[in-house]
Every structure is written in structure tokens, then in C-alpha cells.
Enzyme design. Structure first.
Site, PDB file in Angstrom:
ATOM      1  N   ASP A  32      -5.181  -8.024  -3.586  1.00  0.00           N
ATOM      2  CA  ASP A  32      -5.518  -7.774  -2.190  1.00  0.00           C
ATOM      3  C   ASP A  32      -6.876  -8.338  -1.797  1.00  0.00           C
ATOM      4  O   ASP A  32      -7.006  -9.532  -1.559  1.00  0.00           O
ATOM      5  CB  ASP A  32      -5.428  -6.262  -1.922  1.00  0.00           C
ATOM      6  CG  ASP A  32      -5.387  -5.932  -0.445  1.00  0.00           C
ATOM      7  OD1 ASP A  32      -5.387  -6.863   0.375  1.00  0.00           O
ATOM      8  OD2 ASP A  32      -5.353  -4.731  -0.096  1.00  0.00           O
ATOM      9  N   HIS A  51       0.829  -1.221   0.000  1.00  0.00           N
ATOM     10  CA  HIS A  51       0.000   0.000   0.000  1.00  0.00           C
ATOM     11  C   HIS A  51       0.864   1.272   0.000  1.00  0.00           C
ATOM     12  O   HIS A  51       0.948   1.942  -1.009  1.00  0.00           O
ATOM     13  CB  HIS A  51      -1.010   0.044   1.162  1.00  0.00           C
ATOM     14  CG  HIS A  51      -1.987  -1.078   1.139  1.00  0.00           C
ATOM     15  ND1 HIS A  51      -2.833  -1.292   0.081  1.00  0.00           N
ATOM     16  CD2 HIS A  51      -2.240  -2.077   2.038  1.00  0.00           C
ATOM     17  CE1 HIS A  51      -3.579  -2.364   0.322  1.00  0.00           C
ATOM     18  NE2 HIS A  51      -3.221  -2.868   1.499  1.00  0.00           N
TER      19      HIS A  51
END
Ligand SMILES: [Zn+2]
Length: 500
Positions: free
Chosen positions: A356, A305
Site C-alpha cells: 500500500d 482493507h
């Protein structure tokens, strides 16, 4: 496996004609990438007696003296690329796709934290058999989208009561088995998870993730590694979940252990401003600064991220040659924020991508959002570029993010068509209507910035074709098993009001 001769082959940042790939079926590796004439000379003229339209020369048509030698498969109307690398995945979250897109009428906000409650509800419902079924279907969806390797960030360790299984690696091995059954290469990133927030005890709803003792957890990872050692499609990495979920004292020994054993090291980093605030309050350091202080950052480290990092943290990641794994479809879904993509590239940070939360499973969508998010943010176009002749091109940068950078993040020689690399390949259907009008020069940009994953026609992993003409041998079985889990016993995530 034969020598593959596609119409176009992706090599050194461009699609090229007249090239092919020779693969060793025994090792699952690429033997050489070269000119068609050179590869055919090796195969022998008789092998291509079927001419340019011959799909596959059967061994029975091959003269006795070359039988057992390489076969030749022409791939007309197809472009061959390295398979895409999905560097960050939580396979079980495929179960909640589409189920969190609402909020109670009296709830003022829905955000990452309320989504997380819904995700926990799903996590707690799953039996080991369910984990296998959901993971298998998710991995199959990845394969069909052209993903040939998954970095599975695995934090489901315990049973539904929070007790360890007889084998602490029970669920990790179920996930590995799911990938193996569909033929997806997997790097099981085994997750340490000990605190419920910075300096906070684990919460009851996090009980299935618990790894309360670092040494015991590392021993568990060691056992997992030993269990999969002989499987060429399976490797293991180490993943302290985040600075939210592991105490500071764990960071240095965990990083050293991973380095001593040559394992990739992944962490969630600064996905949310709340994590940054908590880190500053507790440690007086932002998360990347804390990781630097504890010796975590290196070329083997991947920050997942990194949406809320300062300019100084960008520089730290660049100086240590760390990778950032962006997950743009998830970050978009969760309202996380934008990756500082151009700044990271300028600092020398490689950017990989991951699916993800499985909101979407489309590696092309992940890579293009790196560029498109930057455009929306800066109100400019053509931003993540590298020179190609006298032009600055976006597509090679994005395709590298989906292949080369992900392979590096997972410690694999993959993501490139070159001798010795894993024979993980994707064939694009050049006849697909979404590509109509392509030229040799525009094809890469059409793929990277415009086309749906449906253009993927064939997929090979370790030299074995797992998807052929968009079909996989387990399509039906895997879908039916997934539907049974999705339709029975799983609470509708989000049915309860968010707790924070
Ligand atoms: Zn994640």
C-alpha cells in the site's frame, strides 16, 4: 533457464527435500515440479557431472548431443518458494516514507485524513519522469524483498494542473515501464476517481486523479490493455477507487465491464469509519452491502482493507467468494484499525496482502501482522490456522496469503510451484543468521513469523533471475535517480497543517 534443485522446496504447505523445478525459459512458465531424480533423468546424467556442489553446469561442459537441452543449477543452502504477490501498492507513495511521522504542536490529531493531505502534496509534485524514477526504485525494493508481482493501484492520471496528457495513459505507461525495467511482474489496476467524497465534488488537490466520465475512462483502460497486450509481464485490472471516489451509478457498469473482459476488480473498502458513516447516511447501506446491491461482489473482486466491516458484511464477502487484501503495515501506520482476520477466514474469504503506502516493503512483515494483530486483539496465540497432521499451523496460512491469495486477486496463475504457473521464484538463504537453528519442520514458521526480508537471496520473474545474491543490475542507477527526486522539488509532506 535450468532445472533448479534447492535444498528445500515449498510444496503443498510444507518444505520438502529432494524436489526441483523445471522452467521453460521461452514461456517463463514452470514445466514441472518433481523429484530430483525424475528431473535429472530428463536432463541427462552428464549434465550433473559436477556433482552436488556444482552451481551451474556451463553449456560448454555439456556433451554435444545434449547441448541446448536443460541445464541444472543446484541451490545448496537455499529454500525455494513461489515469489510473493503484493496485491495492493501505490508506488509513488514510497516518496513520503518517514516524512509524515510528526504533527504540528498545535494540531490535536493526526490520522488517516491528515496523512492523506501529505500524500496529495507529494502526488502533485511529480513529473512523468519523477513517477518513473520513484516507481522504479520502489519496484526494485519490492523485488529485493522477494516480491515478484505487484498489483499497482494507479490513480495518477493527469498533469499537475489537472489537464489530461496527450496520451491519457502517459503516467500508467511510465509506471508499467518502471516495473518492466527492473523485471517485476505488474498488474496495473487502473483507477476510476470522480468524487471528492460520498456525494461531493472532486477537490482541487484531487485534480490529478480525475476521471470524470466512466465511458471515457473505460476506453482509456481498453487502450492501456491494448498497449501492453504482447508483454507477458504486464496485465491490467479495473479499480473504482472507493465508494468515496466513485458515484453509485458507476459501480454496476464498471463491474460488468470488468467481468465481460475477464479483468480483476479492486476497490478500497471501509478503511475508515468515516467512509462507513458516509455510506450509511447517503445510501442507507454499509459499503460492502452497497457493493453487493450493485452486483460488484464476485470471485474476481478484491476489497482492499475491509478494516471496518460488520459481521453481515463479512458473510457477504464469503458468500460471493471475494478476496480481502489487507495492508497491515500501512493500516498500522495510519491507525486504521484491525482486520477481522479470523472472522473472514471462517467465512471462507481469502486474505491477500499489499504494501500500500510503502511504509515498509517486506512481504513477510505483512503476512505475519495478519496473525499478530489478531493475537493483540484477542489476547490469544495461534489463531489463523490450518491442520497439518495432528497440529494446527499458522505458517501455511500466512504464506498462502502472501502468494496464492494475491495471485488469485490479480487474476494470475502464480503463487504456487506447479506446472503451467508463472516461473516467479524466491530463494531463501538458509545460512542467514536470522534463520540459525532452523529445522525442516520449523523453517516455515521462522520465515512467516520471525525473519527479516533480508533472508531473500535470489529472485526470478518469468524464469529470469533478477536478483542474485541480493544484488540487482539496476541497484545503483535506480537509487541515484530516486534520491534526486526525493531531494529536489518535492515539498516536505505534512509541512502544512491538516485541513481536516
Ligand atoms: Zn491503497
Amino acid at each position: 533457464m535450468p532445472i533448479l534443485l534447492p535444498e528445500l522446496l515449498w510444496l503443498d504447505g510444507a518444505f520438502r527435500r529432494g524436489l526441483g523445478v523445471d522452467v521453460d525459459a521461452r514461456t517463463g512458465r514452470i514445466v514441472r515440479v518433481g523429484a530430483e531424480a525424475e528431473l535429472l533423468a530428463r536432463a541427462g546424467d552428464d549434465l550433473v557431472a559436477g556433482g552436488p556442489a556444482a552451481e551451474l553446469v556451463p553449456s560448454t561442459a555439456v556433451p554435444e548431443y545434449v547441448r541446448g537441452g536443460p541445464q541444472v543449477e543446484r541451490l545448496p543452502g537455499r529454500a525455494l518458494l513461489p515469489g510473493f504477490i503484493n496485491a495492493h501498492s501505490h508506488a509513488f507513495q514510497r516518496l513520503i516514507r518517514g516524512r509524515t511521522q510528526w504533527r504540528p504542536a498545535d494540531a490535536p490529531d493526526a490520522d488517516f485524513w491528515s496523512w492523506r493531505e501529505a500524500m496529495y502534496a507529494a502526488a502533485h509534485a511529480l513529473t512523468p519522469e519523477d513517477v518513473f524514477a520513484v516507481s522504479r526504485f520502489c519496484f526494485l525494493e519490492m523485488l529485493r524483498a522477494g516480491i515478484t508481482t505487484v498489483g499497482e493501484f494507479h490513480y495518477l492520471h493527469r498533469d499537475r494542473n489537472g489537464s489530461p496528457y496527450d496520451d491519457p495513459n502517459e503516467l500508467a505507461l511510465r509506471v508499467v515501464a518502471a516495473a518492466r525495467e527492473v523485471g517485476l511482474r505488474i498488474v496495473l489496476l487502473d483507477v476510476a476517481y470522480a468524487t471528492g467524497g460520498v456525494g461531493e465534488p472532486l477537490r482541487p488537490e484531487q485534480r490529478r486523479f480525475a476521471t470524470p466520465d466512466l465511458d471515457a475512462f473505460l476506453a482509456q483502460v481498453w487502450d492501456l490493455r491494448a498497449a501492453v497486450r504482447d508483454d507477458p509481464l504486464v496485465t491490467v485490472g479495473l479499480a473504482p477507487h472507493s465508494i468515496r471516489a466513485v458515484p453509485r451509478e458507476w459501480l454496476r457498469p464498471a463491474a460488468r465491464w470488468a467481468a465481460d473482459h475477464g479483468l480483476p476488480l479492486h476497490m478500497h473498502v471501509s478503511e475508515q469509519p468515516a467512509e462507513v458513516r458516509a455510506s450509511l447516511e447517503r445510501y442507507g447501506l454499509a459499503p460492502v452491502e452497497l457493493l453487493d446491491a450493485e452486483g460488484v461482489l464476485s470471485a474476481a473482486f478484491t476489497a482492499v482493507h475491509a478494516t471496518h466491516i460488520s459481521d453481515a458484511e463479512v458473510q457477504l464477502l464469503g458468500e460471493t467468494r471475494a478476496t480481502v487484501c489487507a495492508c497491515p503495515t500501512t493500516e498500522r501506520d495510519l491507525g486504521d484499525g484491525f482486520l477481522p482476520g479470523a472472522a473472514l477466514r471462517a467465512a471462507g474469504v481469502a486474505i491477500a496482502v499489499g504494501t500500500d503506502s510503502q511504509t515498509a516493503i517486506d512481504p513477510l512483515e505483512e503476512i505475519r501482522l495478519l496473525e499478530y494483530h489478531e493475537r493483540l486483539r484477542r489476547q490469544r496465540r495461534v489463531l489463523l490456522t490450518e491442520p497439518l497432521g495432528d497440529r494446527l499451523e499458522v505458517a501455511p496460512v500466512l504464506l498462502d496469503a502472501g502468494t496464492v491469495a494475491g495471485a488469485h486477486a490479480l487474476g494470475l496463475d502464480a503463487g504456487r510451484l506447479r506446472a503451467g504457473a508463472c516461473a516467479d521464484l524466491v530463494a531463501i538463504d538458509l545460512e542467514h543468521p536470522a534463520l540459525a537453528g532452523w529445522t525442516d519442520e520449523s523453517l516455515a514458521a521462522t520465515l512467516a513469523l520471525c525473519a527479516p526480508a533480508d533472508i531473500v537471496r535470489d529472485v526470478w520473474v518469468g524464469g529470469v533471475r533478477r536478483v542474485e545474491a541480493r544484488r540487482h543490475a539496476l541497484d545503483h542507477e535506480a537509487l541515484e535517480a530516486f534520491r534526486r527526486v526525493a531531494g529536489a522539488g518535492v515539498p516536505t509532506p505534512g509541512a502544512e497543517p491538516p485541513s481536516n
